[in-house]
Write a protein that holds these residues in place. Structure first.
Motif, PDB file in Angstrom:
ATOM      1  N   TYR A 130       0.811  -1.222   0.000  1.00  0.00           N
ATOM      2  CA  TYR A 130       0.000   0.000   0.000  1.00  0.00           C
ATOM      3  C   TYR A 130       0.844   1.272   0.000  1.00  0.00           C
ATOM      4  O   TYR A 130       0.311   2.357   0.178  1.00  0.00           O
ATOM      5  N   ASN A 164      -8.279  10.104  -7.376  1.00  0.00           N
ATOM      6  CA  ASN A 164      -9.295   9.064  -7.363  1.00  0.00           C
ATOM      7  C   ASN A 164      -9.268   8.219  -8.634  1.00  0.00           C
ATOM      8  O   ASN A 164      -9.570   8.721  -9.722  1.00  0.00           O
ATOM      9  N   THR A 165      -8.879   6.960  -8.511  1.00  0.00           N
ATOM     10  CA  THR A 165      -8.940   6.053  -9.665  1.00  0.00           C
ATOM     11  C   THR A 165      -9.388   4.688  -9.178  1.00  0.00           C
ATOM     12  O   THR A 165      -9.279   4.390  -7.989  1.00  0.00           O
ATOM     13  N   ASP A 166      -9.827   3.870 -10.100  1.00  0.00           N
ATOM     14  CA  ASP A 166     -10.200   2.498  -9.748  1.00  0.00           C
ATOM     15  C   ASP A 166      -9.125   1.534 -10.251  1.00  0.00           C
ATOM     16  O   ASP A 166      -9.407   0.619 -11.007  1.00  0.00           O
ATOM     17  N   TRP A 173      -4.808   0.061  -9.120  1.00  0.00           N
ATOM     18  CA  TRP A 173      -3.732   0.102  -8.125  1.00  0.00           C
ATOM     19  C   TRP A 173      -2.688   1.125  -8.541  1.00  0.00           C
ATOM     20  O   TRP A 173      -2.293   1.166  -9.698  1.00  0.00           O
ATOM     21  N   TRP A 189     -11.935  10.464 -14.812  1.00  0.00           N
ATOM     22  CA  TRP A 189     -12.880  11.028 -13.839  1.00  0.00           C
ATOM     23  C   TRP A 189     -12.644  12.524 -13.636  1.00  0.00           C
ATOM     24  O   TRP A 189     -12.362  13.257 -14.587  1.00  0.00           O
ATOM     25  N   SER A 240      -7.622  -3.308  -7.141  1.00  0.00           N
ATOM     26  CA  SER A 240      -8.094  -1.941  -6.920  1.00  0.00           C
ATOM     27  C   SER A 240      -8.305  -1.713  -5.432  1.00  0.00           C
ATOM     28  O   SER A 240      -9.015  -2.482  -4.779  1.00  0.00           O
ATOM     29  N   PRO A 241      -7.706  -0.646  -4.909  1.00  0.00           N
ATOM     30  CA  PRO A 241      -7.879  -0.381  -3.480  1.00  0.00           C
ATOM     31  C   PRO A 241      -9.301   0.057  -3.130  1.00  0.00           C
ATOM     32  O   PRO A 241      -9.635   0.188  -1.963  1.00  0.00           O
ATOM     33  N   LYS A 242     -10.129   0.283  -4.143  1.00  0.00           N
ATOM     34  CA  LYS A 242     -11.509   0.708  -3.882  1.00  0.00           C
ATOM     35  C   LYS A 242     -12.455  -0.479  -3.708  1.00  0.00           C
ATOM     36  O   LYS A 242     -13.627  -0.279  -3.426  1.00  0.00           O
ATOM     37  N   ARG A 243     -11.988  -1.669  -3.910  1.00  0.00           N
ATOM     38  CA  ARG A 243     -12.883  -2.836  -3.945  1.00  0.00           C
ATOM     39  C   ARG A 243     -12.654  -3.690  -2.703  1.00  0.00           C
ATOM     40  O   ARG A 243     -11.751  -4.534  -2.669  1.00  0.00           O
ATOM     41  N   LEU A 244     -13.477  -3.435  -1.689  1.00  0.00           N
ATOM     42  CA  LEU A 244     -13.134  -3.879  -0.339  1.00  0.00           C
ATOM     43  C   LEU A 244     -14.005  -4.993   0.232  1.00  0.00           C
ATOM     44  O   LEU A 244     -13.809  -5.417   1.367  1.00  0.00           O
ATOM     45  N   ASN A 259     -11.076  -5.757  -8.368  1.00  0.00           N
ATOM     46  CA  ASN A 259     -12.264  -5.474  -9.164  1.00  0.00           C
ATOM     47  C   ASN A 259     -12.560  -6.765  -9.926  1.00  0.00           C
ATOM     48  O   ASN A 259     -11.714  -7.256 -10.682  1.00  0.00           O
TER      49      ASN A 259
END
Ligand code: GCB
Length: 603
Positions: free
Chosen positions: A105, A189-191, A193, A386, A562-566, A575
């Motif tokens: 991370y 902000n991205t989807d 890594w 975005w 993706s760090p957004k997919r938890l 993702n």
């Protein structure tokens, strides 16, 4: 402070000259610097700033505490608080996140050091240092001298090191910072890594005093029997003759060059075998000067838009595509070599594709070289993704620079048919101005390819509207839509009504939904392979009815980090919209799309 400071006047005169990109490095005389590099994790940037937070490399006096000095002493009393040679190593090329658990991370600064010897083969030759990509910001120092700063994580850059390099004991130090920031491209902000590090090949390129730096050799726009373009010689000292020869086409065109500018040429060509997915013919092309012969493998094809059709070599073509991230899912790491490119593009071939969308940034050169060989048309894009800082002029210049570097590297690849400006950017005057500027910028570099951007749709009274003003400026109207995943009913999807404002080819740049490979159930259960399969079936039925539909690149070939997919158990940092899992196993929807592509009729 005793002996901690010594003067080097050399630090000042040689800093940061911006240098034109050397292209086609794959076919040049190069020596790799890939391999193990020592690294120091430096979250406080202690090796860069003094305790007053002033960068060492902006001080008049050199300071041994600056890590780029790679300082060592025999004096046992002296205070030195870093040592590359006693620090661990990472493999280059390669992101740092996948090579050490503690770096998974990490976002911040890491310093890299590589020592090397280099014996130049001819004393009048020049030596360049080339990086395929460093994410995101690189400060590069050789033997304590600053070579420059590069911004942008997915494009190549190089420096002339002829006056600094020595036969023995060179030390190359690179400060890499992948911290995200609002005004950067991409923004915070991205989807995907945020892989940091020296992620692509590093090499030394030896060239004669005066050398072929760059060239464009392509079919002239609107003409399938004239090859045209330019040649750029670096450091022209007298009138020089350059010959472009393509033996298989009986072409031998000589031009005279007497300046460092691009010199244009045109030559008639007969009986060209055009490049296409069915027959990806590449010609051996030689560019010759008195000092050098450079070879390339170049395909010739036309790509244009006529009303709502895309024409490849004059014939309507349907883009049977898939979106791809530059990641090898089975290594959970950035893809960087030919073997990775083979895995990804062979999967796309097996799926029945003739086209790939390389999302969301320029991929490494192996990908486009291989796409050229395999006959895979390519959409290449820059990370204007975005909500970036559209009002910021530095952001615009940064995006333009990334675009310039991408086009410079890849303009001779027949596979690339589309330059994409952006992905899912929210319409506003500032955004439109920003993107129009990018469109115009692209046209000044390359007028032979199509321009697009992944736009969005909106729903008005039950009708899917495509009316983004940017559509006026694009050759292809592309949009992402996620019916059945982020909203909308899958059951009714095939009957969706569309209102598309432009009489231009329409490409669905993304659709899709997630599934955990191996999770089975009914079409009423999200994350099952059956739900994803149904989502593809219904979306494909819907897409067939979209007016002017000319292709698609569903989201996405393989699961990606993706760090957004938890969501635990299902996502765990991935993702899951891949048609292939991170273990390389195909999900049911892979076969749905494969069948669709194999049976696709179009004229
Ligand atoms: C999008 C983005 C893509 C995301 C995808 C998703 O629209 O363009 O980068 O990964 O959706 O999975 O939500």
């Amino acid at each position: 402070m005793r002996r901690a400071i010594f003067l080097t006047l050399l630090l000042l005169p040689i800093i940061s000259f911006s240098q034109g990109l050397i292209t086609n490095t794959i076919n040049r005389n190069t020596t790799t610097l890939n391999g193990t590099w020592h690294y120091i994790i430096d979250p406080y940037e202690t090796g860069y700033y003094n305790y007053r937070y002033e960068p060492y490399d902006e001080q008049v006096k050199n300071d041994n505490r600056a890590f780029y000095n790679n300082y060592h002493t025999d004096d046992k009393l002296e205070l030195v608080e870093y040592d590359f040679d006693k620090s661990p190593t990472l493999l280059i090329p390669g992101d740092w996140n996948s090579q050490s658990e503690s770096l998974l991370y990490y976002e911040g600064t890491i310093w890299y050091k590589k020592s090397f010897d280099y014996q130049i083969s001819n004393p009048s030759n020049r030596l360049f240092l080339y990086f395929g990509a460093v994410n995101y910001k690189a400060e590069v120092y050789l033997n304590g001298h600053k070579l420059g700063t590069h911004i942008g994580g997915f494009t190549a850059f190089n420096y002339d090191i002829s006056s600094i390099v020595k036969p023995k004991n060179n030390y190359l130090v690179v400060k890499v910072d992948n911290k995200r920031s609002k005004e950067a491209v991409p923004t915070i902000n991205t989807d995907w890594w945020n892989y940091g590090g020296i992620t692509r090949d590093v090499k030394l390129i030896e060239e004669p005093q005066s050398f072929i730096q760059d060239y464009s050799i392509q079919l002239k726009k609107g003409n399938n029997s004239i090859i045209s373009g330019f040649v750029k010689i670096n450091n022209v000292s007298k009138k020089e003759k350059v010959t472009i020869s393509i033996p298989e086409l009986n072409i031998n065109k000589t031009i005279e060059i007497s300046t460092n500018n691009d010199i244009e040429f045109e030559v008639k060509a007969k009986n060209i075998q055009y490049w296409s997915p069915e027959s990806p013919k590449l010609y051996a092309v030689y560019i010759k000067t008195d000092y050098q012969t450079l070879e390339d493998q170049i395909g010739f094809r036309t790509i244009e838009v006529k009303g709502p059709k895309i024409l490849l070599n004059g014939n309507p073509v349907f883009l049977k595509g898939i979106s791809i991230h530059e990641e090898n899912p089975m290594r959970a790491a950035r893809a960087f070599n030919e073997a990775d490119a083979l895995v990804l593009l062979n999967w796309a071939k097996e799926l029945g594709c003739n086209y790939v969308r390389l999302a969301h940034y320029p991929h490494n050169e192996h990908m486009v070289r291989l796409a050229d060989q395999l006959g895979m048309m390519v959409w290449e894009e820059i990370p204007v993704y975005w909500t970036i800082d559209f009002k910021n002029e530095n952001t615009l210049n940064n995006a333009k620079n990334q675009l310039t570097e991408a086009i410079t590297r890849d303009k001779n690849r027949a596979c690339i048919i589309i330059w994409s400006m952006a992905n899912e950017t929210p319409p506003s005057d500032a955004r439109n101005k920003f993107l129009i500027d990018l469109v115009n910028h692209t046209k000044t570099f390359d007028n032979t390819r199509l321009i697009s951007a992944a736009l969005e749709t909106h729903n008005k009274d039950g009708v899917q509207m495509v009316d983004d003003k940017m559509g006026e400026y694009l050759d292809i109207v592309a949009f992402n839509q996620y019916i059945g995943w982020y909203g909308g009913s899958l059951k009714n999807a095939p009957n969706a009504k569309w209102d598309i404002k432009y009489n231009k080819p329409v490409v669905i740049s993304e659709f899709g939904g997630g599934a955990l490979q191996g999770l089975h159930g009914t079409i009423a259960e999200r994350w099952t392979e059956e739900y994803q399969e149904y989502l593809y079936q219904q979306n494909l039925k819907m897409i067939d009815k979209i007016p002017n539909i000319s292709g698609m690149s569903p989201w996405i070939l393989a699961d990606f980090k993706s760090p957004k997919r938890l969501l635990p158990i299902i996502q765990d940092g991935w993702n899951r919209k891949g048609l292939i899992s991170n273990n390389g196993i195909k999900k049911k929807a892979f076969y749905t799309l494969q069948e669709y592509y194999n049976n696709k009729k179009y004229e």
